[in-house]
Each structure stands twice: as structure tokens, then as C-alpha cells.
Design a protein around this motif. Structure first.
Motif: not given
Length: 531
Positions: A193-194, A196-197, A237, A257, A259-260
């Protein structure tokens, strides 16, 4: 109102769980139901958090009354001969008639029964529910995108939330499979799941083990993602994972990730070192948030400020009952009289004293806090150290905070080295003096350095002598020998944590010891020494 709550509850129990709805997102109606379920779940949590916030405001504005209620709860729940006080009593009588007891003393009864420290069974109490609800609300206020569908993944079997609420929890779109207990499965699902925040882990030490293992098993994980084991094949991925790993550990989380925003872990004793290593390497550039501080398995501090670095915690006035024992300057024996929460003074240091209803024991936990502010009439604190983690082979008393600072200074003088973990053992535990003077055995995990030279090892002893005059005097007289430093291999501290967690009396989260008192644990690390 009751009917409305029942309807909301029924909506949350829709027969199609969120994960299934997302898999069938081609059906607009099902996607709409998933969105509704998420909104209802979050709305319910916000309502519950608002109620807990109101209660916290009232309790912290009227601390004396709140602590008196906590005392009545303790007296009401205590049973048998362990309760010398009967019925309702005032705080002064309670403090005068019950002596202070150290945690180690509280574990043994005349009958030989083994007791845990007072808060070990409080993990599922009201304080833990309050910490979870208020922590989620605070996190959402600062990072509103984190709790959006598919925004969060947990990497460890244990959760950083002291009491995950069961009925809306799965509707908040966790990427992690419900009920998954295998860390490898959790990590693999997160890697797929790229977008993720937020990442969640039980503790910083557990997360450190995950990222250390990721470098070792990265190729295997990439192959699983490419082959679609489990799930659909994701060759692109998998290629991203390989490329991110090739660039080294620094900033790896953000490369995986992009957007983490934040990492959520539960704070407990001995986590500062792992947290520093994560911030400097794998999680560089990310914020960390702990919803609570836990001692002996129970919540003793609430974190309402995700935007504040360094961990600020409000000491709540409810049950279990918290008292503060002033710590005298110079580390001498503490004062004999405790103070209540409203009496705490800013910039002063105190040891926590807790009482609950299971034993009615005023137990000194050994956790030392420094008061840095106030929330209404309650103190806001930082946790400093644990008195139980003190080194003393000749009465020198080198505290946890001092030794960790000194070791950090020494490691800075080792070219290319980054400290990941450490523990100390007094030589008598390992019978390693061999006729020489008693000394410290120090086990360290490092990055960037594969072998320790004698010059490097000597720097720790030199830094200790500079920082602690009592230690320097003992070294000069020959009463204490030089500290011996050992480098352990990858996975050594992970194995130590597994051994600690396997103990029947281990609370969650297991506090990370910095001084080992048991020979079998020290020998576990001794067998993994590489330099």
C-alpha cells in the motif's frame, strides 16, 4: 438518544466488512455503504472522545475531589487482610497509615504469592480507553488525512492504542488484516500500500526490529509482492521496494510511502534509544506520536499534543491513584512524604507512586518525571528515567539517564557508528570479574561499525569518569575495573525482547531494560557477541 446509538451500532455491524467492500469497489452501492460505515464509525468515536474530553476537563479542574474519588475506588475494591483501612477515609489518613512500598517488595506476600505492580491489570481500564479516544481525536486534529480510508497500517501484532475500541475499529479502514498476528504478514500488507499516511507499532523498540529485519528480508518480500503472495501480483511495487532498499536505511520509510506523515507507538520505559535511532535513520523526516505513557502495563500519562516533540504527558487524576514522591538533588534518598497532583511544582522531579484496588499498596514504580507545565490543576510531565535501572557495583549509583547520555557521547567518537540499542550488566551477574575488580559489561547494537577497537572501547570508560566523579574516584583506587564493551550481531536485541515478552509476568508493552539483572538474559546477548 438511546435509539440513535443503537441504530449507529447496527450500521457498524454491517455484514460486509470494509476490506470486502473495497475488494468489490466496482459496485457503486457497496462503495457507498463502505463510505457510510466509515463516517458513522468516525462520528461515533468523535462523540465518545468529546465526552471523555469533557470529563477530563472537569476532573483536572477539581483535582482534589477527583483524587478523593480515586481513593474511594481503591478502598472499595481492596479485599481481605490486605486492606487495613475500612470504608471511606480521607487522603491524609490513607497516606499516614499505609507505608510506601517499592515495586520489587510489592511482588511478594508472606504467603509467597507473586503479585504484579499495581497497574499491571489496568491496561483495559478507563484510563486506557480515555487515552485511546483522546489520542485519536488529537491525532486527527493535527493530521486529518491519517484516519482516512486506507491511510494507516500496523506493523506489529501489538497495537499502540492502549485500548482499541472493538466495534468501530475495523471500520476506520486499517490496511492491516483484522486479527493478523504475524509481523511478516503485517509488513507485507503495508508494503503493498504505497499511499499510507501513518504507521503503527506497539513500541519504538518493536518498530526498530521491523525495520532492521526489512533490510535483511527485503529481497524475499519483494519477490512475494511481485508474485502476488498474497493478493494480486504487483511487479511495479516490488521494483519500488528493491530500489528503495538499495539506497540504504536513511529515509527509507518516506521512500516506501511518500505520503507518510506520522508514526504512532506506545511510550514506555527504555524506548528513547530506539526512537532516536528510528528518527535518525529509517523514519527520518517523520513525526512520532505516543497516545500514552505506560508503566508496569498501565496508563499513567495522557498525550494530548501530537505536535509537540519529546513526549509531553498529562498525569490524570482518576484511578489508579497517583502520588508524587519528590526526588532530592544529587540522587540521594528521596523525601519521605508524597505530594498530590495539584501540589506538584514546575521544574521539580518526582517518582511516581501508584495505588489501585487490587492490593491497596502505595507502590513506588521507580519512574521519575520532571514537571514542565500544567493542564488546569494537573501536572504535565516528561519522563526522565527509571530508578530501577541504576548501575552500582561499589555504591556509585550511575543512573539510566546519565549512562545513556555518556554512552551516546562515546559512540559519537566512534567513526561512522550509530547506536541502535544497548544494555548493561554488572559483572557479578555474569561472573566475569575473574579475580579482577567488579565492572560493567556493556552490550551494544550499532550501524556503520562492524568491529570495536580497544581505543573505541576505552572511550566509554573515559566518558564515564568525566561525567561521574564517584566513578572516577573508584576507578582511580582500583575498586572498580574499566567498563567492557561488546558489539552484538543483528537480531540480538530482538531475541532479547522476545525472551522478555515470553515471561508470564511481563506486562504490555514490555519495558525495555537498560540494566539486566537475570543471568539467562545476559547470557542470551553474550552468545551473540561479534566483536
Amino acid at each position: 438518544m438511546l435509539l440513535l446509538l443503537v441504530l449507529l451500532f447496527l450500521l457498524l455491524l454491517l455484514p460486509l466488512p470494509l476490506a470486502r467492500l473495497q475488494q468489490q469497489s466496482q459496485l457503486p452501492r457497496l462503495s457507498w455503504l463502505a463510505s457510510l460505515q466509515h463516517r458513522v464509525a468516525w462520528g461515533s468515536l468523535c462523540w465518545a472522545a468529546a465526552w471523555q474530553q469533557w470529563r477530563l476537563e472537569q476532573n483536572t479542574l477539581h483535582v482534589a475531589q477527583s483524587q478523593q474519588r480515586a481513593l474511594r475506588w481503591c478502598l472499595k475494591g481492596a479485599q481481605g487482610s490486605r486492606c487495613p483501612l475500612r470504608g471511606s477515609t480521607d487522603m491524609s489518613t490513607f497516606r499516614n497509615h499505609l507505608p510506601l512500598t517499592k515495586a520489587s517488595q510489592a511482588q511478594e506476600e508472606e504467603s509467597g504469592e507473586q503479585l504484579l505492580p499495581p497497574t499491571s491489570k489496568q491496561h483495559h481500564g478507563e484510563a486506557s480507553l480515555q487515552a485511546t479516544l483522546l489520542g485519536l481525536a488529537a491525532l486527527n486534529k493535527v493530521y486529518p488525512e491519517v484516519l482516512a480510508p486506507g491511510g494507516t497500517a500496523r506493523l506489529t501484532p501489538t497495537s499502540p492504542w492502549p485500548r482499541p475500541v472493538p466495534w468501530p475499529w475495523h471500520a476506520l479502514s486499517k490496511v492491516s488484516p483484522p486479527g493478523a498476528k504475524d509481523p511478516g504478514t503485517l509488513l507485507l500488507e503495508a508494503l503493498r500500500s504505497p499511499g499510507l499516511r501513518a504507521l503503527e507499532a506497539g513500541t519504538a523498540a518493536e518498530l526498530l526490529d521491523i525495520f532492521s529485519g526489512l533490510e535483511v528480508k527485503g529481497k524475499e518480500l519483494a519477490e512475494a509482492i511481485a508474485a502476488g503472495n498474497p493478493g494480486a501480483p504487483l511487479p511495479r511495487r516490488a521494483a519500488e521496494l528493491r530500489e528503495a532498499l538499495e539506497q540504504g536505511p536513511r529515509g527509507l520509510a518516506l521512500r516506501l510511502w511518500p505520503k507518510l506523515q506520522v508514526v504512532v507507538t506506545l511510550d514506555a520505559g527504555g524506548q528513547a534509544e530506539a526512537l532516536a535511532a528510528l528518527e535518525a535513520l529509517w523514519c527520518q523526516g517523520l513525526a512520532f506520536f505516543s497516545p500514552a505513557y505506560v508503566a508496569s502495563g498501565g496508563v499513567v500519562g495522557l498525550n494530548l499534543w501530537p505536535e509537540q516533540p519529546g513526549g509531553l504527558y498529562l498525569l490524570p487524576p482518576g484511578a489508579p491513584l497517583i502520588e508524587l514522591l519528590p526526588v532530592k538533588e544529587g540522587g540521594q534518598e528521596e523525601a519521605a512524604t508524597t505530594v498530590l497532583l495539584a501540589e506538584a511544582q514546575k521544574d521539580k522531579e518526582y517518582e511516581l507512586v501508584l495505588t489501585d484496588h487490587t492490593s491497596l499498596t502505595r507502590c513506588r514504580l521507580g519512574d521519575v518525571v520532571r514537571v514542565v507545565g500544567a493542564y488546569n490543576q494537573c501536572p504535565v510531565v516528561r519522563f526522565i528515567c527509571r530508578l530501577s535501572q541504576t548501575l552500582s557495583v561499589r555504591g556509585e549509583d550511575i543512573g539510566e539517564d546519565m549512562f545513556s547520555e555518556v554512552l551516546g557521547q562515546a559512540v559519537e567518537q566512534w567513526p561512522g557508528a550509530k547506536l541502535l540499542d544497548h544494555v548493561c550488566v554488572e559483572s557479578s551477574i555474569l561472573d566475569s570479574s575473574g579475580g579482577s575488580a567488579p565492572h560493567y559489561e556493556v552490550f551494544v547494537a550499532l550501524r556503520g561499525l562492524r568491529n570495536l577497537s580497544e581505543e573505541n572501547r576505552d572511550k566509554l570508560d573515559h566518558c564515564l569518569q568525566v561525567a561521574a566523579p564517584c566513578y572516577k574516584s573508584l576507578r582511580f583506587r582500583g575498586s572498580v575495573g574499566p567498563a567492557r564493551v561488546h558489539l552484538v550481531g543483528t537480531g540480538a536485541f530482538g531475541a532479547l525482547r522476545e525472551a522478555l515478552a515470553a515471561s508470564p509476568s511481563s506486562p504490555f508493552p514490555p519495558e525495555m531494560p537498560r540494566v539486566l539483572r537475570h543471568r539467562h538474559l545476559a547470557q542470551l546477548l553474550q552468545r551473540r557477541v561479534v566483536s
